[in-house]
Design a protein around this motif. Sequence first.
Motif, mmCIF file in Angstrom:
data_model
loop_
_atom_site.group_PDB
_atom_site.id
_atom_site.type_symbol
_atom_site.label_atom_id
_atom_site.label_comp_id
_atom_site.label_asym_id
_atom_site.label_seq_id
_atom_site.Cartn_x
_atom_site.Cartn_y
_atom_site.Cartn_z
ATOM 1 N N UNK A 101 0.817 -1.221 0.000
ATOM 2 C CA UNK A 101 0.000 0.000 0.000
ATOM 3 C C UNK A 101 0.844 1.261 0.000
ATOM 4 N N UNK A 102 1.988 1.215 0.644
ATOM 5 C CA UNK A 102 2.768 2.443 0.806
ATOM 6 C C UNK A 102 3.557 2.814 -0.441
ATOM 7 N N UNK A 103 3.906 1.823 -1.274
ATOM 8 C CA UNK A 103 4.837 2.117 -2.366
ATOM 9 C C UNK A 103 4.281 1.882 -3.758
ATOM 10 N N UNK A 117 -7.291 -6.406 -0.193
ATOM 11 C CA UNK A 117 -6.179 -5.478 -0.035
ATOM 12 C C UNK A 117 -5.936 -4.591 -1.237
ATOM 13 N N UNK A 118 -6.390 -5.029 -2.441
ATOM 14 C CA UNK A 118 -6.182 -4.206 -3.636
ATOM 15 C C UNK A 118 -6.848 -2.850 -3.486
ATOM 16 N N UNK A 121 -1.690 3.698 -5.320
ATOM 17 C CA UNK A 121 -1.834 3.208 -6.683
ATOM 18 C C UNK A 121 -2.327 4.305 -7.624
ATOM 19 N N UNK A 122 -1.634 4.419 -8.767
ATOM 20 C CA UNK A 122 -2.046 5.367 -9.805
ATOM 21 C C UNK A 122 -2.643 4.668 -11.019
ATOM 22 N N UNK A 156 -7.571 7.137 -3.868
ATOM 23 C CA UNK A 156 -7.738 8.537 -4.249
ATOM 24 C C UNK A 156 -6.597 9.093 -5.097
ATOM 25 N N UNK A 157 -5.561 8.286 -5.355
ATOM 26 C CA UNK A 157 -4.494 8.707 -6.266
ATOM 27 C C UNK A 157 -4.625 8.068 -7.642
ATOM 28 N N UNK A 158 -5.687 7.284 -7.842
ATOM 29 C CA UNK A 158 -5.835 6.501 -9.061
ATOM 30 C C UNK A 158 -6.088 7.400 -10.268
#
Length: 968
Positions: A173-175, A193-194, A200-201, A222-224
């Motif tokens: 999740x962090x990277x 977990x996905x 994730x972008x 929210x970064x997708x």
Amino acid sequence: MRHLLGNRKLLTLLTLLVLASQCVRSLNPSLNDDVLGLIVFKADLQDPKRKLSSWNQDADTPCNWFGVKCNPRSNRVTELTLDGLSLSGKIGRGLLQLQFLHKLSLARNNLTGTITAINLTRLANLRVVDLSDNSLSGSIPEDFFEECGSLRSLSLAKNKFSGKLPGSLSSCAATLASLDLSSNQFSGDLPPGVWGLNGLRSLDVSDNLLEGGIPKGIEALNNLRAINLSKNRFAGEVPSGIGSCLLLRSIDFSENLFSGYLPETMQKLILCNYLSMSDNLLAGEVPSWIGEMIRLETLDLSRNNFSGEIPREMGKLESLQVLNFSANGLTGSLPESMSNCRSLLSLDFSRNSIGGGLPVWIFGSALEKAWQLENKLSQSSNTLANLQVLDLSENEFSGEIASCIGVLSSLKLLNLSGNSLVGPIPRTVGDLKELDVLDLSKNKLNGSIPLEIGGATSLGELRLERNFLSGQIPNSVENCSQLTTLILSHNSLTGPIPAVLAKLTNLQDVDFSFNSLTGSLPKQLANLPNLYSFNISHNHLQGELPAGGFFNTISPSSVSGNPALCGAAVNKSCPAVLPKPIVLNPNSSSDSSTGVLPQSLGHKRIILSISALIAIGAAAVIVVGVIAITVLNLRVRSSTSRSAAALTFSGGDDFSQSPTTDANSGKLVMFSGEPDFSTGTHALLNKDCELGRGGFGAVYRTVLRDGRPVAIKKLTVSSLVKSQDDFEREVKKLGKVRHPNLVALEGYYWTTSLQLLISEFVSSGSLYKHLHEGPGGHFLSWNERFNIILGTAKGLAHLHQSNIIHYNIKSSNILIDSSGEPKVGDYGLARLLPMLDRYVLSSKIQSALGYMAPEFACKTVKITEKCDIYGFGVLLLEVVTGKRPVEYMEDDVVVLCDMVRGALEDGRVEECVDGRLQGNFPVEEAVPVMKLGLICTSQVPSNRPDMGEVVNILELIRCPSEGQEELV
């Protein structure tokens, strides 16, 4: 072999060194670890392009090696990039030595095996891993992601991975910023977990077997920027939380089982430029808020259950380039506000219930368009000047096609078929210089085909069938040199078929059926090289069908309904054209210019026709020919006897090879052992030992001295055989081909006047005998028939893997051994006879009518393994139905492929199964097998599967539980 053993010893040694280097460290502990690791990694690979030749185990550092980058300070490997090098083999454990590796990219190779060697715990510095476009398989270990370390991008796309995705993905999740698992065979639900990978972008899991739904917690992503779930089995509703992913630019949920309505929160996704929800079960009206997604360039809601009218707010999407609402239940008309979508390149509203006249904002009024043309304006507020695809087919549009359609000069596809359009075809279609497809079929258009159609010079497909068109087919169509498809059936066209069609050398599919065409067919049509379908049935055509090319194999159904046509396809001979008789007057002067006989012939009046004179001359020629043939036969028999005698006496005790010494002696070569014939070569000429005759010679049975029977084929086309060296080279290649379902070639005999092929003897006769030669033959059960089909397919697949085309697939060339196994015989003859062109082959090798692929008639179409697959498809149908490929009735000719295809379309294909089976066959096997036969006999070679695929499909039909789904 020594080289292979040397490589194995080197690999073992290096592996031990790697293991030792992990336990014993010198004062400079890691200087050579990367060298050792990469050499061990290379040892597991095959490098056909020799790109890794610079990798030398004696080097102190790998930093100058191809594909390797190092940190300039530490000289440790940080990047390994070997994309697109055709590498094969497995990913070995040597990579574990590269402990400072940041990037690993092995994309676009042929790597196989698993990824267990990539241990993220040991390779803690890995940031980018790209293994896409290989043949890696197996499942991803459950603990694979437990130590994500620095991993930011992972691509396993386009491989053969299977199983469930590991739950340890949540550890990233962090990277993790990019995850691409597309085009594999992953199954089950996405691990929870996905949806918590908040860094994730980009997420792409398309083209898998994944299922389940999307949880409400999707807002955590929210970064997708991009999400692709297409081509899976996801179901349920699209959660409203997707509207919280405000950075989304691309959404593809197509080809799934999503249902319900589009969530209103999606209107917040104002940065989104790509939205595809096609091929789902979504319902309701197209929401008006869609107009708030003002950045949209592609909007695809096709093949769903949307209903109602198209909202006016669609006009706000001024950046829209591709709009597809096809195959829904939309009604009403197309809103005029969409004229603001000036960037549109593709517009598809096909297969709905939209009505009214064709939209003015697309075609414009005649006055407005005339004004634009007069003032040389390329566009105005109401012009879609860049439109390339316009598909409004299968709707309820009415009225006429605007005459100013020619202004849409960028159109490549125009499909208005399946509506209720009336009036003439506008002449301005000739202004559409870029048009590739024009489909106006299934309307109520009238008038003639405009001469201006020839102006659309890029036209490749023209479909005008099922209208009320009249007049003649215009000669101007010859300007459309790219035409491959010309369908004008079910109209009221008159006049002749224009001879200029013969200039359209790209033509493949032509249908003029159900018109009122007259005259004869131009003979030049036989020269069309790519033609595979030409339907002129139900017209008023007359005269002889063209001879040669495609017309040698044209289906009788394609020419039926023309009573005055004659030729082989209609089973009607053409009448001879005889001139009027010439009257010879014995009383006229001998030097007259009228051609009379002199008076010395007597007083009788003599009347002879030209045909009578020809008959007299022909009789004389026949007499001379009989005498010449008798002399030649005596010489041939003498030569054959001398060759046979040479075979008898030249072997002695060693028959493995007997050299040629002169013209009267021969060379016998056996590929195994040193056998001799026990009965002498008189068996080859003895009618009692003859097994049968084919297009290239007779086959005899004889016995070797060790008691083993063999079959001997005596070639009767000596003038076409290669030189001795080339002949022997090709025969030896065929002799190396071995497979349980192929008749083994045992040897050969050569003289300049006699060539023999010696093969194993198969005891139970041919498949033709079992299927067609009456109650005396052994009746084949369904299991026996299926085993014959499968075994034949395996034999042909092996031939094709050996780069050998059979050319001669038919039931008489499939032999059955004592255990019921099929053996394919008579293969590879074309390799021995290089002077045979495809027309000789079509008459000699493909002697059984019905097996020959249509491309045999096309001069420029390459003959490939696809010809064998066509013949196999016919053979498959023959085995299942028990009928010959072509059967002649009293008043009809039945083509097996056409009969089965018609029965399939009528839903009675089960009736085609051989009646002698009397229901003792599994329908779930018989029907898919017949469907496979029809696929194999496709008129287009590229549509036929290869034999390897055929074998896989047959095995799946027999054991569906071993595959993913049954063939239905």
